[in-house]
Enzyme design. Structure first.
Site, PDB file in Angstrom:
ATOM      1  N   HIS A  21       0.729  -1.150   0.084  1.00  8.16           N
ATOM      2  CA  HIS A  21       0.076  -0.066   0.141  1.00  8.16           C
ATOM      3  C   HIS A  21       0.806   1.237   0.076  1.00  8.16           C
ATOM      4  O   HIS A  21       0.453   2.235   0.562  1.00  8.16           O
ATOM      5  CB  HIS A  21      -0.932   0.004   1.306  1.00  8.16           C
ATOM      6  CG  HIS A  21      -2.033  -1.155   1.266  1.00  8.16           C
ATOM      7  ND1 HIS A  21      -3.181  -0.871   0.272  1.00  8.16           N
ATOM      8  CD2 HIS A  21      -2.094  -2.396   1.852  1.00  8.16           C
ATOM      9  CE1 HIS A  21      -3.841  -2.024   0.445  1.00  8.16           C
ATOM     10  NE2 HIS A  21      -3.386  -2.759   1.351  1.00  8.16           N
ATOM     11  N   ASP A  35      -0.758  -5.179   6.201  1.00 14.61           N
ATOM     12  CA  ASP A  35      -1.599  -5.866   5.657  1.00 14.61           C
ATOM     13  C   ASP A  35      -1.314  -6.030   4.308  1.00 14.61           C
ATOM     14  O   ASP A  35      -0.611  -5.291   3.612  1.00 14.61           O
ATOM     15  CB  ASP A  35      -3.024  -5.182   5.794  1.00 14.61           C
ATOM     16  CG  ASP A  35      -3.212  -3.862   4.892  1.00 14.61           C
ATOM     17  OD1 ASP A  35      -2.104  -3.083   5.256  1.00 14.61           O
ATOM     18  OD2 ASP A  35      -4.062  -3.491   4.397  1.00 14.61           O
ATOM     19  N   GLU A  36      -1.855  -7.045   3.487  1.00 16.42           N
ATOM     20  CA  GLU A  36      -1.817  -7.442   2.064  1.00 16.42           C
ATOM     21  C   GLU A  36      -0.516  -7.300   1.493  1.00 16.42           C
ATOM     22  O   GLU A  36      -0.550  -6.637   0.479  1.00 16.42           O
ATOM     23  CB  GLU A  36      -2.970  -6.612   1.465  1.00 16.42           C
ATOM     24  CG  GLU A  36      -4.485  -6.865   2.088  1.00 16.42           C
ATOM     25  CD  GLU A  36      -5.334  -5.824   1.097  1.00 16.42           C
ATOM     26  OE1 GLU A  36      -6.517  -6.700   0.896  1.00 16.42           O
ATOM     27  OE2 GLU A  36      -5.182  -4.888   0.956  1.00 16.42           O
ATOM     28  N   VAL A  37       0.482  -7.803   2.227  1.00 11.63           N
ATOM     29  CA  VAL A  37       1.694  -7.969   1.527  1.00 11.63           C
ATOM     30  C   VAL A  37       1.647  -8.634   0.197  1.00 11.63           C
ATOM     31  O   VAL A  37       1.080 -10.224   0.430  1.00 11.63           O
ATOM     32  CB  VAL A  37       2.944  -8.093   2.363  1.00 11.63           C
ATOM     33  CG1 VAL A  37       4.295  -8.117   1.709  1.00 11.63           C
ATOM     34  CG2 VAL A  37       3.029  -7.228   3.551  1.00 11.63           C
TER      35      VAL A  37
END
Lengths: 574, 574
Positions: free
Chosen positions: A275, A334-336
């Site tokens: 992100h 998050d969401e690597v």
């Protein structure tokens, strides 16, 4: 024995009428007994605060809070939608002369461990009392703030006299303290920008629901509104408008101060290593992973292999940690997207240079096992370094669940892990020994239910399903299915607004009144004083009244029902 | 032959570039060719209107409309979110000197049959032309209004010069006319009330999308905001607030006039015989059916057996018909609950007195066949009388589908039947020979997807399912599955907002930009000029730009995507 049974039964009925029956307060206090007399209040009621303490913050905060209370008394003149909730006009004329505030400590730190409890004593309209005085007692200045909020909700317009107000159901005796220590609202100010005044107004409304954490998801891949002074180019190139759509150091100071004066901590989130695409606009040379495969356009992640990455985040976090005084600093995580790294030439090079790391090329697209095996050590490397930087600033990290649930990292055990889906994941994280803040997508994500925001996608639904109704939100228990010992690690929760489809035009109706629902679960818990699960039938008239207070105070809270239903309270499902 | 093929291919490419490619206008015109030069416009561009006609309404309406255009030119300074949609700064300096308006008839009636077409001719920045003049031609004053709306959307801020504006892609040649004659927005002002200024602002926004009908669902069971002068008690007791939450005769005149000046007809709906409970608050003695079994609380229906009912509606409709000048008058007729009547003592008495009517008592609760058999003649009786009253006022009725689909009544064949669910029902109604306006709950009900508004109902969803995304709304074809001849009877459609969960706080973001989606389907149709179905990929950048125009013009239209996506246009699903 029979007689005492009768008494018990009588007192049970009495309790039902005068203690359990509640009409007005939101969130509902832990203990609240009330009576049947109505007091009158003049808008300029005397408010006394005997400050025994030297800290100027206390004086200033209480002064400002009593000023806000007096503004309400002067201007709000609240009349509940359902007049049946009020007693008939009382012709006696007993005036509540003063509110006396007693503060019991001079500690002004606002933290996870702040004592937010307060109690309120409001006398009966007894003919024996010459002057009627209300008392508010708290252990901390923040408890006083909550008490003043409660006090303001006990007051209504006097339908018989424009100059006066009434407080029905005296005497009141309220002992109140929160169920959870971390009661948050998360707002994403990257995907769309919110002006500072919108954030301030949101902090006001939060304080009326006794929420105490504004989790500021301040940057993300779409824009970088923070006007860093160390890296001014970040917002100059990465914000939506370097003049009008940024948060300066001064803005942040204003917001932090405004929040603290309302008992709200600001926890900033600088989400990494995923992100982070907005950084590429000013630092194309600073390592960013490939621009593919990270979850949303524009995608991009920090390159975890380059020293420049760590030099950059060290300076950035150091600066930001100094702007945000809270003990906690959210590092994201998050969401690597491991594939994003795996496909990057530089990362491939790094792997081949690093001993003890599997390096296979030409693997299948879906050979996720090899990707995990080779890339997870890089997540570990990045997060270890990032958390070390955070801790060097005297802070404790918050982190998203993936670091524990997916990457199974070993973080410092004081880290707060934010779980965004599933009771199972709450359980997994507390069993790994971490404190949990739960804000489940399936219950408390306010943005769900507006369809998919990606283009060219007719049938696309929100990834997080349909609209979360207030009733559904009210049914969520952050400690569901946990043992008592496990439950202790769940220190709170958050309601969240991701801003793909929200901005200043519509965020307020998206937030309110639903945010208040999470606030009550977190302040009052899921069970009432008799141990019964709180239910929407009891909650609706209170929430309705609170919604009208919000609207009267300038918050665009959307209606729950036709006004006819709000007024009559008779629209329950047959 | 080969050569001429080449030419065809060339002209096809030319058409693709200069005619089919569209960026800005919403709804998209029927035919639009454009070029590559950029004109400059001064905010005080000369607007000439040679009024050959004597009607003062024309003069006044065109004057007000050009004034609005000039206000936009002065104040809007619109810059599109996606700068790539504009040509690079043009250093030539060709000024569009004037806009000349030609009106070809003096008929000022605004009706289903009004010719709304217009065409616009804007010249090239040719060095040969000394002064550049734009031309707008229309057959009616309402066509002129649409043309001015289109003209305003062709104009942007001049990034190089604050004092000037630009019109890119000249020359423009636009021939435009609507696909459907009835293009409506329905707003329910009974379940929750909307201030007059909110309605006026909504009419403005409607006019920018070329919608031409405001279907005003003005009363319903929850409240009666219309301040009838014949029956003042209706709003005195039946409105939410007889002082502040009513529509007076004067308010309605204001709204009707404001709408007509924007090419919008107001069709009022006085829903009967169901949805009339609010009347009971002032006329408990006037026949209302039993208070059970009608679909929402508070329930109640007119008693179809009593003469007093007909005397009442005669006076009421006569008065209201005089307040609303439109040729059409919506009499409602949806959701008549036969059981509600069947259980009423008075109705039972009436049946037993009426020859040729089955009368069985003690039937089973679910013996719906007998209920239908005995009660449908009463619907017939009521509607026949009601429509007769409407026609006596020189009006043509509109009616909800139930009267045809469920009760299979024989109405006058000029009646417009509003279908609110299902292609099958559209088909059924056109096959019965009626004109149809389609506003399907499954596509165009804006209120869906917010959960159920009834109390004590945790898992309750909207009865009409989930949120209608703009993409989904865009896929609806009102003439789906019909033969050409049948299709002709589908004269239009409506997008609808029922107000159980909407009021002034949130209705605007609920309406916009989604209302514009219906507006384009109804103005431009579902197929582009090559016969291809219009698709969300082409529509998104245009709708995005239009949404930002709405926001700039003071309408709270909610965002479709992160601003980053709006600016880059690169967030389509991969």
């Amino acid at each position: 024995m029979k007689f005492s049974h009768t008494i018990s039964l009588f007192s049970l009925i009495f309790i039902n009428i005068f203690i359990i029956k509640v009409d007005a307060l939101w969130p509902i206090p832990k203990k609240w007994s009330k009576g049947i007399s109505t007091l009158k209040i003049h808008p300029s009621i005397k408010i006394n605060f005997n400050n025994r303490f030297s800290d100027p913050f206390i004086q200033q905060t209480i002064h400002a809070a009593t000023q806000r209370l007096q503004d309400f008394l002067t201007n709000e003149k609240f009349s509940p939608p359902n007049k049946n909730n009020l007693p008939p006009i009382d012709l006696t004329f007993k005036i509540l002369e003063s509110l006396n505030i007693e503060l019991h400590t001079e500690n002004v730190e606002l933290s996870l461990d702040t004592d937010e409890s307060y109690d309120i004593w409001i006398p009966n309209a007894s003919p024996l009392l010459m002057t009627l005085k209300a008392h508010l007692r708290a252990k901390s200045v923040y408890g006083v703030l909550h008490g003043l909020t409660t006090f303001s909700q006990l007051i209504y317009a006097d339908s018989g006299n424009d100059e006066m107000l009434i407080m029905p159901f005296a005497p009141h005796r309220i002992f109140d303290s929160p169920k959870y220590r971390h009661r948050g609202l998360m707002l994403d100010t990257s995907r769309n920008y919110y002006p500072v005044e919108d954030i301030l107004r949101t902090l006001d409304a939060m304080s009326w629901t006794k929420l105490n954490v504004f989790h500021w998801h301040i940057v993300d891949q779409h824009s970088w509104p923070v006007a860093s002074e160390v890296f001014p180019e970040l917002s100059e190139k990465g914000s939506y408008d370097p003049k009008n759509m940024i948060y300066t150091k001064r803005d942040i100071e204003t917001i932090v101060h405004y929040a603290k004066q309302r008992g709200i901590r600001i926890i900033p989130e600088f989400d990494m290593p995923g992100h982070t695409a907005a950084i590429a606009l000013s630092h194309p040379e600073i390592p960013i992973g490939t621009m593919q495969y990270a979850y949303e356009p524009p995608s991009g992640q920090f390159d975890p292999t380059a020293n420049a990455t760590y030099a950059f985040i060290d300076k950035l976090i150091t600066e930001m940690a100094s702007w945000f005084p809270d003990k906690y600093f959210h590092g994201g995580g998050d969401e690597v997207n491991l594939r994003c790294w795996y496909d990057a030439h530089k990362v491939q090079e790094y792997i081949s240079l690093t001993p003890n790391t599997t390096n296979k090329t030409n693997i299948d697209d879906d050979d996720s096992e090899i990707i995990s095996e080779t890339m997870e050590p890089l997540v570990h490397k990045f997060v270890t370094k990032q958390h070390e930087i955070i801790r060097n600033q005297g802070k404790i990290p918050m982190a998203w669940q993936e670091l524990i649930v997916n990457q199974r990292l070993n973080l410092g055990k004081d880290t707060i892990v934010q779980v965004w889906n599933g009771d199972d994941n709450v359980k997994r994280v507390v069993r790994a020994g971490y404190k949990v803040v739960s804000g489940p997508a399936g219950f408390w994500y306010l943005d769900c239910g507006h369809g998919n925001w990606l283009g060219n996608y007719v049938e696309g639904n929100s990834w997080c399903g349909h609209f979360k109704t207030w009733q559904w939100m009210y049914s969520y228990n952050p400690r569901n299915g946990l043992s008592d010992k496990e439950a202790e690690l769940v220190i709170g929760g958050e309601v969240l607004l991701w801003s793909e489809q929200a901005d200043a035009t519509n965020f307020e109706t998206t937030l309110w009144p639903r945010t208040a629902v999470t606030a009550e679960i977190l302040w009052s818990g899921n069970y009432d004083s008799t141990g019964m699960t709180r239910n929407v039938r009891e909650a609706l008239p209170r929430l309705t009244e609170f919604r009208f207070r919000l609207v009267g105070r300038g918050i665009r809270a959307e209606p729950l029902q036709p006004l006819w239903c709000a007024r009559t309270g008779t629209c329950d499902r047959p």
